[in-house]
Enzyme design. Structure first.
Site, mmCIF file in Angstrom:
data_model
loop_
_atom_site.group_PDB
_atom_site.id
_atom_site.type_symbol
_atom_site.label_atom_id
_atom_site.label_comp_id
_atom_site.label_asym_id
_atom_site.label_seq_id
_atom_site.Cartn_x
_atom_site.Cartn_y
_atom_site.Cartn_z
ATOM 1 N N SER A 1 4.559 1.811 7.503
ATOM 2 C CA SER A 1 5.211 2.924 6.811
ATOM 3 C C SER A 1 6.062 3.769 7.746
ATOM 4 O O SER A 1 7.088 4.320 7.333
ATOM 5 C CB SER A 1 4.159 3.803 6.132
ATOM 6 O OG SER A 1 3.252 4.337 7.088
ATOM 7 N N LYS B 1 0.408 -10.529 7.331
ATOM 8 C CA LYS B 1 0.532 -9.106 7.632
ATOM 9 C C LYS B 1 -0.872 -8.656 7.992
ATOM 10 O O LYS B 1 -1.759 -8.577 7.139
ATOM 11 C CB LYS B 1 1.060 -8.308 6.441
ATOM 12 C CG LYS B 1 1.150 -6.817 6.755
ATOM 13 C CD LYS B 1 1.449 -5.946 5.543
ATOM 14 C CE LYS B 1 1.397 -4.479 5.983
ATOM 15 N NZ LYS B 1 1.488 -3.544 4.849
ATOM 16 N N GLY C 1 0.067 -4.373 11.354
ATOM 17 C CA GLY C 1 0.178 -3.322 10.360
ATOM 18 C C GLY C 1 -0.479 -1.999 10.708
ATOM 19 O O GLY C 1 -0.636 -1.146 9.833
ATOM 20 N N SER D 1 -3.250 -5.969 8.973
ATOM 21 C CA SER D 1 -3.463 -4.516 8.996
ATOM 22 C C SER D 1 -4.926 -4.199 9.289
ATOM 23 O O SER D 1 -5.664 -3.704 8.437
ATOM 24 C CB SER D 1 -3.030 -3.897 7.662
ATOM 25 O OG SER D 1 -1.648 -4.058 7.482
ATOM 26 N N TYR E 1 -1.768 -10.872 3.155
ATOM 27 C CA TYR E 1 -1.802 -9.458 3.542
ATOM 28 C C TYR E 1 -3.258 -9.088 3.797
ATOM 29 O O TYR E 1 -4.033 -8.910 2.862
ATOM 30 C CB TYR E 1 -1.179 -8.629 2.417
ATOM 31 C CG TYR E 1 -1.153 -7.128 2.614
ATOM 32 C CD1 TYR E 1 -1.499 -6.519 3.818
ATOM 33 C CD2 TYR E 1 -0.759 -6.298 1.566
ATOM 34 C CE1 TYR E 1 -1.465 -5.143 3.970
ATOM 35 C CE2 TYR E 1 -0.715 -4.917 1.706
ATOM 36 C CZ TYR E 1 -1.071 -4.348 2.909
ATOM 37 O OH TYR E 1 -1.043 -2.981 3.056
ATOM 38 N N THR F 1 0.832 -1.208 0.000
ATOM 39 C CA THR F 1 0.000 0.000 0.000
ATOM 40 C C THR F 1 0.865 1.256 0.000
ATOM 41 O O THR F 1 0.686 2.149 -0.838
ATOM 42 C CB THR F 1 -0.913 0.003 1.238
ATOM 43 O OG1 THR F 1 -1.682 -1.199 1.253
ATOM 44 C CG2 THR F 1 -1.852 1.196 1.209
#
Length: 308
Positions: free
Chosen positions: A217, A172, A198, A174, A142, A50
């Site tokens: 991020s 992952k 995440g 998120s 993900y 992303t």
């Protein structure tokens, strides 16, 4: 790279550097790798996700980025995970084959989000078709329902998944549904799956229920601070760990109110690292000068426990 070791700790969800005219800028990836390792103490990356605008890139661009990260990460990074998810199954399979051919340490796939799977069997069927194209490469799901709209609980998805996808290694995760994550960890402890959280501003909560680490991020520019939080949690010095989490949250809460997304992340990374990340790709638009000034001032004003 050491793909035989379990994926844990911090994983930077990499940004895709772009030139002012919107082309991918491979020339700064080497500097980017060195920055993550030396300045942020982050040795794992998640490419073309992303944060990396993976779904806004064409197949050739995604391959070029994957190749550059694997090449520049050789002998420097522990894991280079390539996100190969796409709306088209053949494209996702092509990207999986390519990731295997270039020596990626793992591949990851999001759920298709235009024509969506409606139950776990449909989702697993899609994931299995992709994973089977890279039969020697560790595979990660993900899970990001806020963006895909696919809200199939991971707890149920994991039942018998190794039989369908022998290369399956973890998730992952998120999403803010910590109950789902906790049940995954509780039920699958013996499988040694990796659960990487995440949602950066809630990482400490996920660590408390057994997450192995995180993909995000903020670890591009707050990796060193977050690593100090992980160390504090492991001691355990929960008061210190909370302090780091609260300060990260203070910054994120501030920028979220200004409007915070991939474009703004690129701007923050540029002023923190000095590496030009460039603009995002439309329909995303550049961060405003006002955002950059305010975000930089806020980040500079934070007094971290290590005195920096």
């Amino acid at each position: 790279m050491t793909p035989s070791t379990k994926l844990q700790g911090l994983v930077a969800a990499t940004i895709t550097p772009m030139t002012p005219d919107g082309q991918i800028n491979l020339s700064v990836i080497r500097q980017y790798v060195d920055y993550l390792v030396s300045e942020q103490n982050v040795k794992n990356v998640f490419v073309n996700g992303t944060t990396g605008e993976g779904l806004s890139l064409n197949i050739q661009e995604r391959k070029q980025l994957a190749e550059e990260w694997v090449c520049q990460g050789k002998d420097k990074l522990d894991h280079v995970i390539i996100h190969v998810g796409a709306l088209s199954l053949p494209e996702s399979q092509e990207l999986a084959r390519h990731a295997a051919a270039i020596g990626a340490s793992g591949i990851a796939v999001i759920a298709p989000f235009f024509f969506k799977p409606t139950n776990k069997d449909e989702l697993i069927a899609f994931l299995q078709k992709v994973a089977s194209e890279a039969p020697a490469v560790p595979f990660y799901y993900y899970h990001i329902p806020p963006l895909t709209g696919v809200k199939i609980r991971v707890e149920g998805l994991l039942d018998g998944i190794k039989e369908r996808i022998p290369t399956f290694q973890g998730v992952k995760f998120s999403d803010t549904d910590l109950l789902d994550l906790a049940q995954c960890i509780n039920k699958n402890e013996r499988e040694q799956f990796a659960f990487l959280y995440g949602v950066d501003e809630q990482l400490l909560s996920a660590l408390a229920i057994g997450a192995d680490g995180a993909v995000g991020s903020t670890y591009n520019y707050l990796g060193r601070k977050t690593n100090l939080m992980l160390q504090a949690f492991a001691k355990p010095d929960l008061a210190l760990a909370r302090r780091y989490q609260f300060l990260t949250g203070e910054f994120l809460n501030f920028v979220i109110k200004l409007g915070f997304g991939v474009a703004q992340t690129k701007a923050v990374m540029t002023f923190v690292s000095g590496i030009p990340m460039g603009p995002p790709r439309l329909p995303l638009v550049d961060a405003s000068e006002e955002f950059i000034v305010k975000a930089k001032a806020k980040l500079d004003s934070i007094v971290w426990p290590d005195g920096d």
